[in-house]
Design an enzyme around this catalytic site. Sequence first.
Site, PDB file in Angstrom:
ATOM      1  N   SER A 102      -7.425  -2.156  -2.470  1.00 32.75           N
ATOM      2  CA  SER A 102      -7.392  -1.895  -1.032  1.00 32.75           C
ATOM      3  C   SER A 102      -7.054  -3.135  -0.214  1.00 32.75           C
ATOM      4  CB  SER A 102      -8.724  -1.269  -0.603  1.00 32.75           C
ATOM      5  OG  SER A 102      -8.683  -0.812   0.719  1.00 32.75           O
ATOM      6  N   ASP A 241      -3.551  -1.342   5.734  1.00 38.70           N
ATOM      7  CA  ASP A 241      -4.046  -2.263   4.715  1.00 38.70           C
ATOM      8  C   ASP A 241      -3.237  -2.083   3.436  1.00 38.70           C
ATOM      9  OD1 ASP A 241      -5.073   0.185   3.907  1.00 38.70           O
ATOM     10  OD2 ASP A 241      -6.971  -0.652   3.207  1.00 38.70           O
ATOM     11  N   ASP A 243      -3.493  -0.646   0.568  1.00 39.96           N
ATOM     12  CA  ASP A 243      -3.257   0.641  -0.095  1.00 39.96           C
ATOM     13  C   ASP A 243      -3.019   1.779   0.886  1.00 39.96           C
ATOM     14  OD1 ASP A 243      -5.910   0.941   0.799  1.00 39.96           O
ATOM     15  OD2 ASP A 243      -6.460   2.177  -0.928  1.00 39.96           O
ATOM     16  N   ASP A 245      -4.866   3.302   3.259  1.00 34.81           N
ATOM     17  CA  ASP A 245      -5.835   4.315   3.667  1.00 34.81           C
ATOM     18  C   ASP A 245      -6.566   3.960   4.951  1.00 34.81           C
ATOM     19  OD1 ASP A 245      -7.511   2.332   2.720  1.00 34.81           O
ATOM     20  OD2 ASP A 245      -8.639   3.622   1.348  1.00 34.81           O
TER      21      ASP A 245
END
Length: 447
Positions: A102, A241, A243, A245
């Site tokens: 992440s 960010d 990833d 999400d």
Amino acid sequence: MSERKYFGTDGIRGRVGNSTVNPEFVIKLGWAAGKVLAGHGTNNVLIGKDTRISGYMLESALEAGLSAAGINIGLLGPMPTPAIAYLTKTFRSEAGIVISASHNPYYDNGIKFFSANGFKLDDDIEVSIEKMMDEEMTCVASDKLGKATRIDDAAGRYIEFCKGTFPSDLSLKGLKIVVDCAHGATYHIAPNVLRELGADVIEVGTSPDGLNINDGVGATSMQATRAKVLETGADLGFALDGDGDRIMMVDNEGGVLDGDELVYIIARDALRSGRLNGGGVVGTVMSNLGLEVALGNLGIPFARSKVGDRYVMELLLEKGWTIGGESSGHVLNLSVASTGDGIISGLQVLTSMLRADMSLLELRKGMEKFPQRLINVTFTAGTDPLSEQTVKDSVLEAEKALGSTGRVLLRKSGTEPVIRVMVEANKSSDANKWAEYIAEAVGKATA
């Protein structure tokens, strides 16, 4: 539920090369997951990853373990986490596996799972996978080995899905938008979504090299997005960010909007358009008191969960509501996506802007954030400052003084020996005063 040994609230995560994020462990994890998932009636799993250099190594390890368990693998390549949740559903796969840490630096990585319906994997299945990790690894017969195929049109499928969540009678034509992809998994997705909807897109953080993910860019480092918005005279900025999400946004004057403000804008639009259907909004114990007050002024119920989008999701499902999120930029709207999706959340805010015929700067004025002070107090292992009467008394004193104009929260960090002391008040001076007062009591209790 049994205590989990490897899985945290958001899968498995750590420094590459540690006891869990290494090839040997991940091969065994792939095998264990394959054995458990095969028992649920299918042998197809998707794997996607962000742009970290270690993703290639971990992808190969997972592939080997899953194949040894007889599971077929669809390789998606670099894709946002929410895209993998969506594609898991559309490909009717038993599970989707995400290789990502992440918002963490490149030297960390992790693995998390989505179920066939696009939600985080159930706790009982994670526990079953952990139990299988204790078994001796075996390999199916050669004619039963899983096959791996690369899915070449994954990005195009997801781009069309994102566009499909934006009203067909609206267009982004005439809007200049900065898009900061944090050199992460959305680098080839987010700019294309916005361009195809008509926006003039200015890219930041879209040149991943395996080492620069989240490095001075993206939702956890807003200066790059702010600077580009101001430099180019853009109408607004998206900051995602690594990833994809979570999202933070920037208005045309450089003001940053966090997840609380975005949730408020989306919920208010849903109320005005009749899509809220009497439901409420879920935040976390860290959500700003200003969000609760602003929603209350609109007559929208509000509930708080523990920190973590997993817990926001659980409370949404329990209450039958659809909208929730965290200050960090995880925003959930279950009417359009099964997990937090930075791109889709941004499109929902743009929809609200266009429907209201307002700039993002104007749109954010319906919510006033309360000043907040957060102090981290290190405590000695083996002590429990939160159980000390002096600490409890300091909290009660602060709460009595603040009344309805503020809020106090003490919680232990889940990753380090730290007590987080947070105080919100309608005056910065009060927030500072009481946070320092309680932090001092916590410090003395652990001395």
